[in-house]
Design an enzyme around this catalytic site. Structure first.
Site, PDB file in Angstrom:
ATOM      1  N   PRO A   3      39.248  36.264  56.446  1.00  0.00           N
ATOM      2  CA  PRO A   3      38.941  36.715  55.106  1.00  0.00           C
ATOM      3  C   PRO A   3      39.788  36.351  53.962  1.00  0.00           C
ATOM      4  O   PRO A   3      40.986  35.906  54.330  1.00  0.00           O
ATOM      5  CB  PRO A   3      39.086  38.255  55.471  1.00  0.00           C
ATOM      6  CG  PRO A   3      39.277  38.211  57.020  1.00  0.00           C
ATOM      7  CD  PRO A   3      39.780  37.207  57.542  1.00  0.00           C
ATOM      8  N   CYS A   4      39.562  36.417  52.900  1.00  0.00           N
ATOM      9  CA  CYS A   4      40.165  36.064  51.738  1.00  0.00           C
ATOM     10  C   CYS A   4      41.469  36.997  51.589  1.00  0.00           C
ATOM     11  O   CYS A   4      41.614  38.104  52.274  1.00  0.00           O
ATOM     12  CB  CYS A   4      39.518  36.300  50.267  1.00  0.00           C
ATOM     13  SG  CYS A   4      39.419  37.881  49.902  1.00  0.00           S
ATOM     14  N   LEU A   5      42.527  36.308  51.123  1.00  0.00           N
ATOM     15  CA  LEU A   5      43.794  36.935  51.194  1.00  0.00           C
ATOM     16  C   LEU A   5      44.057  38.331  50.460  1.00  0.00           C
ATOM     17  O   LEU A   5      44.722  39.206  50.549  1.00  0.00           O
ATOM     18  CB  LEU A   5      44.795  36.157  50.348  1.00  0.00           C
ATOM     19  CG  LEU A   5      45.086  34.741  50.943  1.00  0.00           C
ATOM     20  CD1 LEU A   5      45.841  33.842  50.016  1.00  0.00           C
ATOM     21  CD2 LEU A   5      45.767  34.887  52.200  1.00  0.00           C
ATOM     22  N   SER A  55      41.983  40.737  51.147  1.00  0.00           N
ATOM     23  CA  SER A  55      41.589  41.708  51.942  1.00  0.00           C
ATOM     24  C   SER A  55      42.871  42.461  52.723  1.00  0.00           C
ATOM     25  O   SER A  55      42.677  43.275  53.348  1.00  0.00           O
ATOM     26  CB  SER A  55      40.742  41.115  53.018  1.00  0.00           C
ATOM     27  OG  SER A  55      41.397  40.182  53.847  1.00  0.00           O
TER      28      SER A  55
END
Length: 282
Positions: A185-187, A189
């Site tokens: 997941p993107c940072l 998150s």
């Protein structure tokens, strides 16, 4: 690359449903991150339409780790896909920075706004699709899906009934390098909800995770709790991180700007911050 009709086994009918959804599209843009979902969609789109009629679109911002960006290009090259990068500016949106449980909505809204009429006209795109799968549809921690609906972005995998396990099987059939890659997941998150998302925090997380990956950990999350980095690892790696590599793990995290390193004994937790705030109890 070309894939025949005999490589997908029991998933062939679902692959055919994806192909049918793309029929009649002159040129398709695929919102692409390099993860298994978007890469599988990209591969199936190329199979259905040919490489000249498919464009992979990568949204680049501080929430995308450099290693992930590089890996996405590697997979696109494997598929023979054309790629264009666009800068997204979700970090300028107050609602995104505020980091509520709906943060992903504002991120996806920014992405799909940037993949808008001007870009579609420039590259001759008739439609845009993204890699939502059938498991994502029933999860309550995926507010980004609402942005896709609002922007009329197609979701061929989900509409064909392909869940995550099926997506991985199809990716293996296509020999995709990311077929068994853990979710990344993107940072953003990694930051608890209602704690502001900043470029500095994202950079800390990226640096710490990069060092942990280079130690040989196949998957990890570094959750940002101010001075404390809460490290989530697969259960099989916890003993190694707290034993033989304890000092190296500590040094990697403190070098990224944290004061303390804590290994979470619960292991990897998908949706650790969002699910508790979005699950509806009956």
């Amino acid at each position: 690359m070309r894939f025949g009709d005999d490589v997908f086994g029991d998933d062939q009918a679902a692959v055919d449903r994806v192909t049918a959804q793309l029929d009649g599209i002159g040129r398709l843009g695929v919102a692409y991150s390099g993860g298994v979902d978007s890469a599988t969609l990209l591969g199936l789109a190329i199979r259905a339409l040919g490489p000249a009629r498919v464009l992979a679109v990568i949204g680049v911002s501080p929430s995308l780790a450099d290693d992930e960006r590089s890996a996405a290009h590697d997979v696109a090259r494997f598929l023979g896909a054309s790629v264009v990068e666009i800068a997204t500016h979700e970090g300028k949106r107050p609602e995104y920075r505020a980091n509520g449980p709906d943060r992903c909505y504002y991120c996806k809204d920014e992405l799909f706004t940037r993949i808008g009429a001007e870009l579609c006209e420039r590259h001759g795109l008739d439609a845009v699709a993204y890699g939502e799968n059938a498991d994502d549809v029933v999860r309550q921690d995926r507010p980004g899906a609402r942005a896709a609906v609002e922007h009329r972005v197609l979701r061929p995998l989900a509409d064909a009934g392909l869940d995550k396990a099926a997506v991985r099987r199809i990716a293996r059939a296509m020999n995709l390098p990311c077929a068994d890659k853990p979710a990344r997941p993107c940072l953003a998150s990694r930051i608890p909800h209602y704690e502001p998302v900043t470029a500095e925090k994202l950079a800390q997380v990226e640096m710490a995770e990069r060092q942990l990956f280079r130690m040989g950990f196949a998957d990890c999350r570094v959750r940002h709790h101010g001075d404390v980095a809460r490290i989530e690892l697969p259960e099989a790696d916890i003993a190694r991180a707290t034993g033989e590599l304890r000092a190296q793990v500590h040094d990697a995290v403190t070098a990224a700007g944290f004061r303390f390193a804590a290994v979470d004994l619960a292991g990897i937790q998908s949706g650790a911050f969002t699910l508790p705030l979005t699950v509806v109890t009956r």
